[in-house]
Design a protein around this motif. Structure first.
Motif, mmCIF file in Angstrom:
data_model
loop_
_atom_site.group_PDB
_atom_site.id
_atom_site.type_symbol
_atom_site.label_atom_id
_atom_site.label_comp_id
_atom_site.label_asym_id
_atom_site.label_seq_id
_atom_site.Cartn_x
_atom_site.Cartn_y
_atom_site.Cartn_z
ATOM 1 N N LEU A 26 0.825 -1.216 0.000
ATOM 2 C CA LEU A 26 0.000 0.000 0.000
ATOM 3 C C LEU A 26 0.860 1.269 0.000
ATOM 4 C CD1 LEU A 26 -2.961 -1.027 2.369
ATOM 5 C CD2 LEU A 26 -2.761 -1.263 -0.122
ATOM 6 N N ARG A 92 -8.795 3.960 5.077
ATOM 7 C CA ARG A 92 -8.270 5.110 5.812
ATOM 8 C C ARG A 92 -6.768 5.243 5.649
ATOM 9 N NH1 ARG A 92 -5.248 3.907 9.277
ATOM 10 N NH2 ARG A 92 -5.019 6.024 10.075
ATOM 11 N N LEU A 118 -11.132 -0.319 14.574
ATOM 12 C CA LEU A 118 -10.229 -0.482 15.720
ATOM 13 C C LEU A 118 -10.288 0.698 16.675
ATOM 14 C CD1 LEU A 118 -7.097 -1.952 13.888
ATOM 15 C CD2 LEU A 118 -9.078 -3.142 14.836
ATOM 16 N N PRO A 120 -10.461 5.225 17.120
ATOM 17 C CA PRO A 120 -9.987 6.443 16.464
ATOM 18 C C PRO A 120 -8.579 6.212 15.900
ATOM 19 C CG PRO A 120 -10.038 6.723 18.862
ATOM 20 C CD PRO A 120 -10.656 5.410 18.571
ATOM 21 N N ILE A 123 -4.171 11.282 13.074
ATOM 22 C CA ILE A 123 -3.020 11.494 12.174
ATOM 23 C C ILE A 123 -2.225 12.729 12.590
ATOM 24 C CG2 ILE A 123 -4.098 10.326 10.194
ATOM 25 C CD1 ILE A 123 -4.630 13.183 9.048
ATOM 26 N N LEU A 125 0.417 12.978 14.284
ATOM 27 C CA LEU A 125 1.881 12.818 14.124
ATOM 28 C C LEU A 125 2.291 12.979 12.661
ATOM 29 C CD1 LEU A 125 2.508 9.767 16.487
ATOM 30 C CD2 LEU A 125 2.635 12.208 17.030
ATOM 31 N N HIS A 126 1.409 12.517 11.753
ATOM 32 C CA HIS A 126 1.685 12.699 10.312
ATOM 33 C C HIS A 126 1.786 14.195 10.020
ATOM 34 C CE1 HIS A 126 0.022 8.585 8.931
ATOM 35 N NE2 HIS A 126 -0.189 8.613 10.219
ATOM 36 N N PRO A 161 6.484 5.797 17.597
ATOM 37 C CA PRO A 161 7.049 5.247 16.347
ATOM 38 C C PRO A 161 5.919 4.789 15.421
ATOM 39 C CG PRO A 161 7.352 3.674 18.114
ATOM 40 C CD PRO A 161 6.764 4.897 18.733
ATOM 41 N N SER A 162 5.174 5.767 14.906
ATOM 42 C CA SER A 162 4.009 5.486 14.054
ATOM 43 C C SER A 162 4.457 5.017 12.677
ATOM 44 C CB SER A 162 3.171 6.761 13.916
ATOM 45 O OG SER A 162 2.430 6.759 12.718
ATOM 46 N N GLU A 188 9.275 -1.297 11.552
ATOM 47 C CA GLU A 188 8.658 -2.455 10.889
ATOM 48 C C GLU A 188 9.378 -2.831 9.592
ATOM 49 O OE1 GLU A 188 5.571 -1.616 13.887
ATOM 50 O OE2 GLU A 188 7.141 -0.505 12.848
ATOM 51 N N THR A 304 0.697 -6.046 17.097
ATOM 52 C CA THR A 304 -0.725 -5.911 17.417
ATOM 53 C C THR A 304 -1.585 -6.662 16.403
ATOM 54 O OG1 THR A 304 -2.559 -4.347 17.662
ATOM 55 C CG2 THR A 304 -0.772 -3.678 16.208
ATOM 56 N N ASP A 305 -1.142 -6.714 15.136
ATOM 57 C CA ASP A 305 -1.965 -7.365 14.115
ATOM 58 C C ASP A 305 -2.014 -8.876 14.282
ATOM 59 O OD1 ASP A 305 -0.905 -5.090 11.483
ATOM 60 O OD2 ASP A 305 -2.314 -4.863 13.132
ATOM 61 N N MET A 327 -1.786 -0.878 21.476
ATOM 62 C CA MET A 327 -1.776 -0.012 20.290
ATOM 63 C C MET A 327 -3.151 0.545 19.923
ATOM 64 S SD MET A 327 1.451 -0.298 19.378
ATOM 65 C CE MET A 327 1.774 -0.179 17.633
ATOM 66 N N LEU A 370 -10.606 -6.795 10.067
ATOM 67 C CA LEU A 370 -9.707 -7.658 9.286
ATOM 68 C C LEU A 370 -9.079 -8.765 10.115
ATOM 69 C CD1 LEU A 370 -7.760 -8.503 7.024
ATOM 70 C CD2 LEU A 370 -6.436 -6.423 7.474
HETATM 71 C C1 EPZ Z 1 -0.095 0.442 10.473
HETATM 72 O O1 EPZ Z 1 -1.178 1.293 10.805
HETATM 73 C C2 EPZ Z 1 -0.723 -0.813 9.884
HETATM 74 N N1 EPZ Z 1 -1.487 -0.463 8.690
HETATM 75 C C3 EPZ Z 1 -1.639 -1.463 10.912
HETATM 76 O O2 EPZ Z 1 -2.116 -2.677 10.334
HETATM 77 C C4 EPZ Z 1 -0.826 -1.799 12.151
HETATM 78 O O3 EPZ Z 1 -1.678 -2.349 13.144
HETATM 79 C C5 EPZ Z 1 -0.161 -0.525 12.693
HETATM 80 O O4 EPZ Z 1 0.645 0.076 11.648
HETATM 81 C C6 EPZ Z 1 0.746 -0.803 13.885
HETATM 82 O O5 EPZ Z 1 1.725 -1.717 13.520
HETATM 83 C C7 EPZ Z 1 -0.833 -0.246 7.535
HETATM 84 O O6 EPZ Z 1 0.380 -0.300 7.470
HETATM 85 C C8 EPZ Z 1 -1.693 0.051 6.338
HETATM 86 P P1 EPZ Z 1 0.508 3.535 13.609
HETATM 87 P P2 EPZ Z 1 -0.885 2.831 11.243
HETATM 88 O O7 EPZ Z 1 0.509 4.899 13.075
HETATM 89 O O8 EPZ Z 1 0.249 3.356 10.466
HETATM 90 C C9 EPZ Z 1 -1.151 6.135 17.215
HETATM 91 C C10 EPZ Z 1 -3.703 -4.268 9.688
HETATM 92 O O9 EPZ Z 1 -4.467 -5.013 10.313
HETATM 93 N N2 EPZ Z 1 -1.043 7.288 16.313
HETATM 94 O O10 EPZ Z 1 1.801 2.803 13.727
HETATM 95 O O11 EPZ Z 1 -2.165 3.574 11.177
HETATM 96 C C11 EPZ Z 1 -2.241 5.159 16.781
HETATM 97 O O12 EPZ Z 1 -3.494 5.561 17.288
HETATM 98 C C12 EPZ Z 1 -3.527 -2.824 10.118
HETATM 99 O O13 EPZ Z 1 -3.026 -4.623 8.692
HETATM 100 C C13 EPZ Z 1 -1.295 8.576 16.815
HETATM 101 O O14 EPZ Z 1 -1.634 8.754 17.974
HETATM 102 O O15 EPZ Z 1 -0.493 2.624 12.752
HETATM 103 C C14 EPZ Z 1 -1.768 3.846 17.372
HETATM 104 O O16 EPZ Z 1 -2.164 3.787 18.739
HETATM 105 C C15 EPZ Z 1 -4.362 -2.479 11.335
HETATM 106 N N3 EPZ Z 1 -1.180 9.636 15.970
HETATM 107 C C16 EPZ Z 1 -0.247 3.953 17.326
HETATM 108 O O17 EPZ Z 1 0.046 5.346 17.126
HETATM 109 C C17 EPZ Z 1 -0.797 9.478 14.654
HETATM 110 O O18 EPZ Z 1 -0.668 10.502 13.940
HETATM 111 C C18 EPZ Z 1 0.411 3.174 16.201
HETATM 112 O O19 EPZ Z 1 -0.260 3.538 15.009
HETATM 113 C C19 EPZ Z 1 -0.547 8.168 14.180
HETATM 114 C C20 EPZ Z 1 -0.668 7.095 15.021
#
Ligand code: EPZ
Length: 417
Positions: A26, A92, A118, A120, A123, A125-126, A161-162, A188, A304-305, A327, A370
């Motif tokens: 993706l 999303r 899952l 809220p 984004i 941090l983005h 570490p998002s 990752e 977490t997945d 997570m 999922l």
């Molecule tokens: C990626 O999601 C994966 N999705 C998720 O897989 C996976 O569970 C997740 O990373 C954690 O490993 C894809 O790669 C498409 P994060 P992402 O930003 O990037 C918080 C699946 O089943 N956060 O690492 O959205 C967030 O709420 C999916 O394949 C903020 O607070 O995850 C979470 O608690 C589900 N602010 C934590 O960080 C932000 O701006 C980690 O989220 C961004 C995230």
């Protein structure tokens, strides 16, 4: 509405070449707009999330072709920088297009991705990372408008570490003048794969897989080929099914170091696990023991997945197991479906206590998301009697031909339209 019908209790035997990683393909497809050229991407899994991403690429004006597991994107014809709500709602994680469009066009408009099953999915941090590179971010009601007359390099320190924020920062940094350093980056394997793709296009990215990623921006990018890594979460799913249904299964394509915490849990639960290069074997008599507390964490911690499928595998164990989901706040919905099969699971906030029962019984089930849907498949493969699982659209987001894979291993599983 199609459904998966599974009659549990059959041992699983055989070898599975694991599909390409959803969470790798993706961001790489989003990144393909960067070069303004042609990207040939191999080992792309046939998933609804991939199809949703291709629809976005076509909306942006790119030419996209798909032959089997190879996708060719010609981004030279890109002529837009906005993603409409109907396409954002499909998936999303399309928020990853922010960094790519900013690097290519200096502008990006999309709607707030909002939450998902899952919980809220902020984004913040983005957006904070993009602002560090000179992006003007306007959040107007439910939409985001980003412009960057001149992206510049900078230092980004992520509070968490998002994965997505790391990827968006990497992509925007490729279009920035100067050097960008991302501290506390996600580690990752999919981040490393994105780096490999970007460098194949002529970018200069280093450090992916560690907590510090360095991007030398402003490089001219060109046509490239890339092969997506295998999906470690699919591998964890297949291992979980073999562990609780019993049997001997080999998963191919995923290096052991990407799944050590999962392998450790199944070894403790009484399975025999071994590996050689990117091949892993698990053998189990289907009688598992409870394990010490499992706490999800960013890579290389317990993923977490994989939490839902591993928890599902332990529902028929002797003793009990405790899971702590750090997570996502709403990742235990599937446990209510497992309870319909006779599972004994107590959920208090982020903690789930699994008390093993003799054996689960088949039931009519609905996939809530999922990985929760995959957990129901895992449980049904070991349960007594027949289970029918609906809402397969969730499972189709991340698993290519799941019923076919398990049928090849000897399961009694059919997908009914
Ligand atoms: C990626 O999601 C994966 N999705 C998720 O897989 C996976 O569970 C997740 O990373 C954690 O490993 C894809 O790669 C498409 P994060 P992402 O930003 O990037 C918080 C699946 O089943 N956060 O690492 O959205 C967030 O709420 C999916 O394949 C903020 O607070 O995850 C979470 O608690 C589900 N602010 C934590 O960080 C932000 O701006 C980690 O989220 C961004 C995230």
């Amino acid at each position: 509405m199609s459904e998966l019908c599974i009659t549990g209790g059959r041992r699983l035997e055989g070898a599975i070449p694991v599909q390409g990683a959803k969470n790798s393909v993706l961001p790489i497809l989003a990144a393909s707009v960067l070069s303004g050229s042609v990207s040939v991407i191999h080992n792309c899994p046939d998933l609804s999330d991939v199809r949703a991403t291709l629809a976005i690429l076509r909306h942006l004006g790119c030419r996209v072709e798909q032959q089997g597991h190879t996708i060719t994107v010609d981004a030279s014809t890109l002529d837009r920088c906005d993603i409409p709500e109907r396409l954002m709602r499909e998936m999303r994680s399309s928020v990853i297009f922010l960094g790519a469009l900013l690097a290519r066009t200096g502008e990006a408009r999309l709607c707030m991705p909002g939450g998902c099953e899952l919980g809220p999915r902020p984004i913040d941090l983005h957006l904070a990372a993009l602002r560090r590179l000179g992006v003007d971010v306007r959040e107007l009601g439910g939409s985001i408008r980003c412009c960057a007359s001149g992206l510049h390099g900078g230092e980004i320190s992520l509070a968490i570490p998002s994965v997505g924020a790391t990827e968006n920062a990497m992509l925007a940094a490729c279009g920035a003048n100067g050097l960008t350093v991302i501290y506390n980056a996600a580690r990752e394997p999919e981040i490393w794969d994105l780096q490999q793709y970007l460098n194949a296009c002529g970018a200069r990215v280093a450090g992916a897989g560690s907590s510090t990623v360095v991007v030398q921006g402003g490089m001219g990018l060109h046509t490239c080929q890339h092969t997506v890594i295998a999906d470690r979460i699919c591998a964890a799913t297949f291992l979980s099914a073999a562990a609780c249904a019993g049997g001997e299964v080999e998963v191919q394509g995923v290096p052991r170091e990407q799944l050590v915490p999962v392998l450790q849990v199944f070894a403790e639960a009484g399975c025999r696990v071994r590996s050689e290069g990117d091949r892993m074997w698990i053998s189990s008599d289907g009688h598992l023991r409870g394990v010490s507390p499992v706490r999800t964490a960013p890579y290389p911690g317990f993923p977490t997945d994989a939490q839902p499928v591993v928890l599902a595998a332990l529902c028929g164990s002797t003793g009990s197991s405790v899971f702590v989901e750090t997570m996502f706040e709403n990742r235990y919905r599937y446990t209510m479906e497992l309870a319909r099969m006779g599972a004994n699971i107590r959920v208090e906030g982020r903690v789930a206590v699994v008390t093993g029962v003799e054996r689960l019984s088949g039931a009519a089930l609905e996939a809530p998301d999922l990985r929760g849907g995959a957990a129901l498949v895992v449980a049904a493969l070991a349960a007594e009697g027949e289970s029918c699982i609906r809402c397969l659209r969730h499972i189709d987001r991340g698993y290519e031909n799941l019923s076919g894979v398990f049928a090849d291993l000897g399961a009694r599983i059919t997908r009914r339209a």
